[in-house]
Design an enzyme around this catalytic site. Structure first.
Site, PDB file in Angstrom:
ATOM      1  N   THR A  72       0.845  -1.205   0.000  1.00 30.79           N
ATOM      2  CA  THR A  72       0.000   0.000   0.000  1.00 30.79           C
ATOM      3  C   THR A  72       0.875   1.248   0.000  1.00 30.79           C
ATOM      4  OG1 THR A  72      -1.707  -1.213   1.200  1.00 30.79           O
ATOM      5  CG2 THR A  72      -1.855   1.190   1.236  1.00 30.79           C
ATOM      6  N   ASN A 100      -6.210 -10.531  -6.372  1.00 33.77           N
ATOM      7  CA  ASN A 100      -6.147 -11.159  -5.058  1.00 33.77           C
ATOM      8  C   ASN A 100      -7.372 -12.022  -4.769  1.00 33.77           C
ATOM      9  OD1 ASN A 100      -6.867  -8.250  -5.177  1.00 33.77           O
ATOM     10  ND2 ASN A 100      -7.725  -8.637  -3.156  1.00 33.77           N
ATOM     11  N   GLN A 132       0.325  -9.960  -5.360  1.00 31.83           N
ATOM     12  CA  GLN A 132      -0.044 -11.375  -5.292  1.00 31.83           C
ATOM     13  C   GLN A 132       0.876 -12.262  -6.123  1.00 31.83           C
ATOM     14  OE1 GLN A 132      -2.055 -12.845  -3.282  1.00 31.83           O
ATOM     15  NE2 GLN A 132      -3.088 -11.067  -2.424  1.00 31.83           N
ATOM     16  N   SER A 154       4.679  -6.771  -1.450  1.00 36.14           N
ATOM     17  CA  SER A 154       4.613  -6.797   0.012  1.00 36.14           C
ATOM     18  C   SER A 154       5.165  -8.127   0.508  1.00 36.14           C
ATOM     19  CB  SER A 154       3.127  -6.684   0.399  1.00 36.14           C
ATOM     20  OG  SER A 154       2.959  -6.060   1.622  1.00 36.14           O
ATOM     21  N   GLY A 155       6.070  -8.089   1.480  1.00 33.66           N
ATOM     22  CA  GLY A 155       6.752  -9.313   1.913  1.00 33.66           C
ATOM     23  C   GLY A 155       5.843 -10.374   2.513  1.00 33.66           C
ATOM     24  N   HIS A 156       4.765  -9.935   3.193  1.00 35.67           N
ATOM     25  CA  HIS A 156       3.971 -10.917   3.946  1.00 35.67           C
ATOM     26  C   HIS A 156       3.132 -11.832   3.063  1.00 35.67           C
ATOM     27  CE1 HIS A 156      -0.173  -9.029   4.008  1.00 35.67           C
ATOM     28  NE2 HIS A 156       0.538  -7.992   3.610  1.00 35.67           N
ATOM     29  N   THR A 168      14.118   5.437   8.991  1.00 32.46           N
ATOM     30  CA  THR A 168      15.131   4.414   9.252  1.00 32.46           C
ATOM     31  C   THR A 168      14.648   3.059   8.741  1.00 32.46           C
ATOM     32  OG1 THR A 168      15.829   5.634  11.186  1.00 32.46           O
ATOM     33  CG2 THR A 168      16.515   3.327  11.080  1.00 32.46           C
ATOM     34  N   CYS A 172     -17.093  -8.322   4.128  1.00 33.18           N
ATOM     35  CA  CYS A 172     -17.692  -8.396   5.461  1.00 33.18           C
ATOM     36  C   CYS A 172     -16.703  -8.046   6.550  1.00 33.18           C
ATOM     37  CB  CYS A 172     -18.257  -9.784   5.709  1.00 33.18           C
ATOM     38  SG  CYS A 172     -17.043 -11.077   5.543  1.00 33.18           S
TER      39      CYS A 172
HETATM   40  N1  PLP Z   1      -2.411  -5.193  -3.829  1.00 30.42           N
HETATM   41  C1  PLP Z   1      -2.918  -6.434  -3.813  1.00 30.42           C
HETATM   42  C2  PLP Z   1      -3.225  -7.101  -5.114  1.00 30.42           C
HETATM   43  C3  PLP Z   1      -3.141  -7.092  -2.611  1.00 30.42           C
HETATM   44  O1  PLP Z   1      -3.654  -8.322  -2.611  1.00 30.42           O
HETATM   45  C4  PLP Z   1      -2.843  -6.414  -1.403  1.00 30.42           C
HETATM   46  C5  PLP Z   1      -3.122  -7.066  -0.109  1.00 30.42           C
HETATM   47  O2  PLP Z   1      -3.878  -7.988  -0.014  1.00 30.42           O
HETATM   48  C6  PLP Z   1      -2.296  -5.122  -1.479  1.00 30.42           C
HETATM   49  C7  PLP Z   1      -2.097  -4.551  -2.702  1.00 30.42           C
HETATM   50  C8  PLP Z   1      -1.932  -4.376  -0.231  1.00 30.42           C
HETATM   51  O3  PLP Z   1      -0.936  -5.054   0.467  1.00 30.42           O
HETATM   52  P1  PLP Z   1      -0.528  -4.562   1.931  1.00 30.42           P
HETATM   53  O4  PLP Z   1      -1.739  -4.711   2.784  1.00 30.42           O
HETATM   54  O5  PLP Z   1       0.563  -5.452   2.331  1.00 30.42           O
HETATM   55  O6  PLP Z   1      -0.129  -3.150   1.812  1.00 30.42           O
END
Ligand code: PLP
Length: 406
Positions: A71, A149, A179, A201-203, A239, A327
């Site tokens: 994001t 996603n 994704q 995004s790493g997670h 940082t 939801c």
């Molecule tokens: N873009 C896509 C396609 C995503 O699936 C997501 C999170 O699910 C994001 C952006 C945002 O990722 P984050 O919440 O790690 O910023």
């Protein structure tokens, strides 16, 4: 517990956790500090940058900025581009983006920008004709996701970015690869060479939450979004989150080492789950069927019942999945993605997403295939639209249903 919500977030891999630990202990120094003790920390950040930039095919590691999440990367890319190119006031995106892009588009519209939201067809494929028609002389930026996603549908980024650059090389192309990162091939020196900016995004690939990346091709006109110190070559103040950056690089390294095996396994298990559900349950359909899809995602529309009910029942069996509706944000609005695809009312409220990871096992998938039919049958017994006697939908016109539930 059976965790099938890996498009929401993934478990941190043990190798990733181990790689991070020293930076929570003795190696706590600020990477910008001048003394010798800080040098290994600085080195760890730059090694991580080189590894991820190399994996993506960036021409130099300085094209990769570390951020806190996708994001942030997307905000930095879009608002940075707008500030660097104030004369252009038109953006193109799609109707099925993640809110990280979609909500920026809506906000920009409120601020007087023109934003084109390109539609998709019933399979989730982008309307290419509409996309090309919307490219204009005042278009600043195109922001399109690589993989969706919710449905896993993959957009033809190579083709879209080529069309954009052939039309006007100064239009910027931002790809949201949140994704697809580590699941689909991304090479910024070959098929993604027309991409100017890429967010991830790493997670989503077994690194922790709270770290992300933004590829910013050298020469791209984009002003600094997070203004502050001189970190990240002055392009992102703050940082650096050293342990998480190191962890994200480890996650990329780990994914690269076992990529083909992981992808093949996930795809085989996803296909098994899909086939098992379709075979055992009447009146279900796969959202995005026929389109190119990510190997780990199954979005299944179960007609005549509510997705929330399904999730609740799955959860009581220890199975974690997601529904298409928003939801979780306290609204019962159906998914904007399924709505854009024209999924009928009776299905979009009953859509469920299963998303696998490389840790998903065959036994887990078998358990879901065995338990899901009974969950659906139980919920349909309570559904006013389902006829128990015939085990078929009641003869009620969809239009009438729509009238009752506008
Ligand atoms: N873009 C896509 C396609 C995503 O699936 C997501 C999170 O699910 C994001 C952006 C945002 O990722 P984050 O919440 O790690 O910023």
């Amino acid at each position: 517990m059976i965790y099938l919500d890996n498009n929401a977030t993934t478990a941190v891999a043990s190798e990733v956790r181990d790689a991070m630990l020293p930076f929570f202990a003795g190696e706590y120094f600020n990477p910008s500090s001048m003394y010798d003790a800080a040098k290994p920390v600085k080195h760890a950040v730059e090694s991580a940058r080189e590894l991820i930039a190399g994996y993506l095919g960036a021409s130099q590691s300085s094209e990769l900025l570390f951020t806190s999440c996708a994001t942030e990367s997307i905000n930095a890319a879009i608002f940075g581009a707008i500030r660097a190119n104030p004369e252009r006031r038109h953006l193109i995106t799609t109707a099925v983006e993640h809110p990280a892009v979609l909500e920026i588009g809506k906000e920009l519209q409120r601020e007087g920008f023109e934003v084109s939201f390109i539609g998709v067809d019933r399979q989730g494929n982008l309307n290419l004709g509409e996309f090309v028609r919307e490219l204009r002389s005042d278009t600043l930026l195109v922001a399109v996701m690589h993989a969706n996603n919710e449905t896993g549908v993959v957009f033809p980024i190579e083709r879209l970015s080529r069309v954009v650059k052939e039309t006007d090389p100064s239009i910027l192309f931002l790809c949201d690869a949140t994704q697809s990162m580590t699941k689909l091939p991304i090479r910024l020196d070959s098929h993604f060479r027309n991409i100017d900016m890429l967010a991830f995004s790493g997670h989503k690939f077994h690194a922790p939450k709270g770290v992300g990346g933004l590829f910013l091709r050298r020469g791209t006109r984009c002003r600094t979004f997070l203004i502050g110190g001189h970190q990240e070559s002055g392009r992102r103040g703050g940082t650096e989150n050293v342990p998480y950056i190191v962890g994200m690089a480890k996650a990329v390294e780990r994914a690269a080492a076992t990529h083909d095996d992981d992808i093949n396994r996930m795809e085989r298990l996803r296909n098994k789950l899909e086939a098992g559900i379709i075979q055992k349950i009447p009146n279900v359909e796969v959202n995005g069927l026929g389109a190119e899809r990510m190997p780990n995602t199954l979005n299944i529309a179960v007609h005549y019942i509510e997705g929330e009910g399904i999730l609740y029942q799955l959860s009581s069996l220890g199975i974690c999945a997601s529904s298409g509706s928003a939801c979780t944000s306290g609204s019962l609005e159906p998914s904007h993605v399924l709505t854009a695809m024209g999924v009928p009312f009776t299905a979009k409220h009953g859509s469920v997403r299963f998303s696998l990871s490389r840790y998903t096992t065959e036994r887990e998938i078998d358990f879901v295939i065995d338990s899901f039919p009974e969950i659906v049958a139980r919920l349909r017994r309570m559904s006013p639209y389902w006829d128990q006697a015939t085990n078929k939908p009641r003869q009620t016109k969809t239009a009438a249903i729509e009238m009752k539930f506008p």
